[in-house]
Motif scaffolding. Structure first.
Motif, short mmCIF file in Angstrom:
data_model
loop_
_atom_site.label_atom_id
_atom_site.label_comp_id
_atom_site.label_asym_id
_atom_site.label_seq_id
_atom_site.Cartn_x
_atom_site.Cartn_y
_atom_site.Cartn_z
N GLU A 192 56.69 44.10 -17.50
CA GLU A 192 57.97 44.22 -16.81
C GLU A 192 58.68 45.51 -17.23
O GLU A 192 59.24 46.23 -16.38
CB GLU A 192 58.83 43.00 -17.13
N LYS A 211 60.45 40.06 -10.35
CA LYS A 211 60.19 39.80 -11.77
C LYS A 211 59.82 38.33 -12.00
O LYS A 211 58.93 38.01 -12.80
CB LYS A 211 61.42 40.16 -12.61
N LEU A 214 56.25 37.76 -10.94
CA LEU A 214 55.30 38.26 -11.92
C LEU A 214 55.21 37.32 -13.12
O LEU A 214 54.11 37.05 -13.62
CB LEU A 214 55.71 39.66 -12.39
N TRP A 218 51.73 35.37 -14.45
CA TRP A 218 51.13 35.36 -15.79
C TRP A 218 50.94 33.93 -16.30
O TRP A 218 49.92 33.62 -16.92
CB TRP A 218 52.02 36.15 -16.77
#
Length: 246
Positions: A192, A211, A214, A218
């Motif tokens: 990030e 964000k 993402l 993960w």
């Protein structure tokens, strides 16, 4: 006391190779109660032994009978496998459903048998009439014929698939350790920060959603500690090269 497994009854099998392959398929899925009704080429059969490939014990212990009636005389519930209509009023179930029922019956101490017919034409109506239900494999109706060992394998697989000792879906770690939540969090922060510095999160109004997506990505990935280190290293190398360093 362990519940009894179903007896797989091969009715008038024609080729020793198919009997051996059926034994192998049974033992692949933990079934070892084979019964034979009037094998065409007699019994024992050396070709069956050669094809069994490690499942020879099933052949050694197989029961030998002159008729289907004798082979299932001690059983409480009998299923008959067939791919075509027989003009008999009979309940028809899939292999999955049949083996679900068989497991429940076996758990109650009931003795279950499954009939498999000879390679050329399958079971005769006289055999099927002795069964409580028919097992029908949902195959291509334009080509419904199954090899004897294939039918045995499909049914044995369905038995095994529902037993409690079969492991659920898993990831084979091959000696690796799974990444901790903290390690994945640090990896997410690293990406990030670098992506933010590179102007990836644009326009600004969409940055929070990007964000979040993402971070969610993960957390969905089953990362190992080695995976995390590779991702860190790859990002460091990419940013180093972008900054003109070699």
């Amino acid at each position: 006391m362990t519940a009894p497994t179903p007896a797989f009854v091969l009715v008038r099998p024609q080729m020793g190779e198919n009997v051996g392959a059926a034994a192998r398929a049974m033992w692949n899925f933990g079934l070892d109660r084979m019964r034979l009704v009037a094998p065409r080429d007699g019994w024992p059969n050396p070709r069956a032994v050669a094809t069994a490939s490690g499942a020879g014990r099933l052949l050694d212990e197989a029961g030998l009978f002159d008729s289907t009636a004798e082979a299932v005389a001690d059983c409480d519930t009998v299923y008959a496998t067939t791919a075509r209509a027989r003009g008999l009023t009979k309940r028809v179930v899939t292999p999955e459903r049949a083996m679900q029922e068989a497991r429940a019956l076996s758990a109650e101490g009931r003795r279950v048998a499954v009939l498999f017919g000879p390679e050329r034409a399958g079971l005769e109506n006289d055999d099927i009439a002795r069964a409580n239900a028919i097992i029908s494999v949902p195959v291509n109706p334009a080509f419904a014929s199954l090899n004897l060992a294939q039918c045995v394998l499909l049914t044995a697989y369905e038995w095994r698939r529902g037993t409690a000792d079969v492991a659920a879906e898993r990831i084979e770690m091959a000696g690796a350790s799974p990444a901790s939540v903290l390690e994945v969090e640090k990896l997410a922060e690293h990406y990030e920060q670098r992506l933010d510095a590179a102007g990836f999160f644009f326009p600004e109004t969409k940055a929070p959603g990007m964000k979040l997506a993402l971070r969610n990505l993960w957390s969905r990935m089953p990362l190992t500690r080695a995976d995390v280190q590779i991702f860190h290293g790859a990002l460091r190398q990419l940013t180093r090269r972008d900054n003109g360093a070699e």
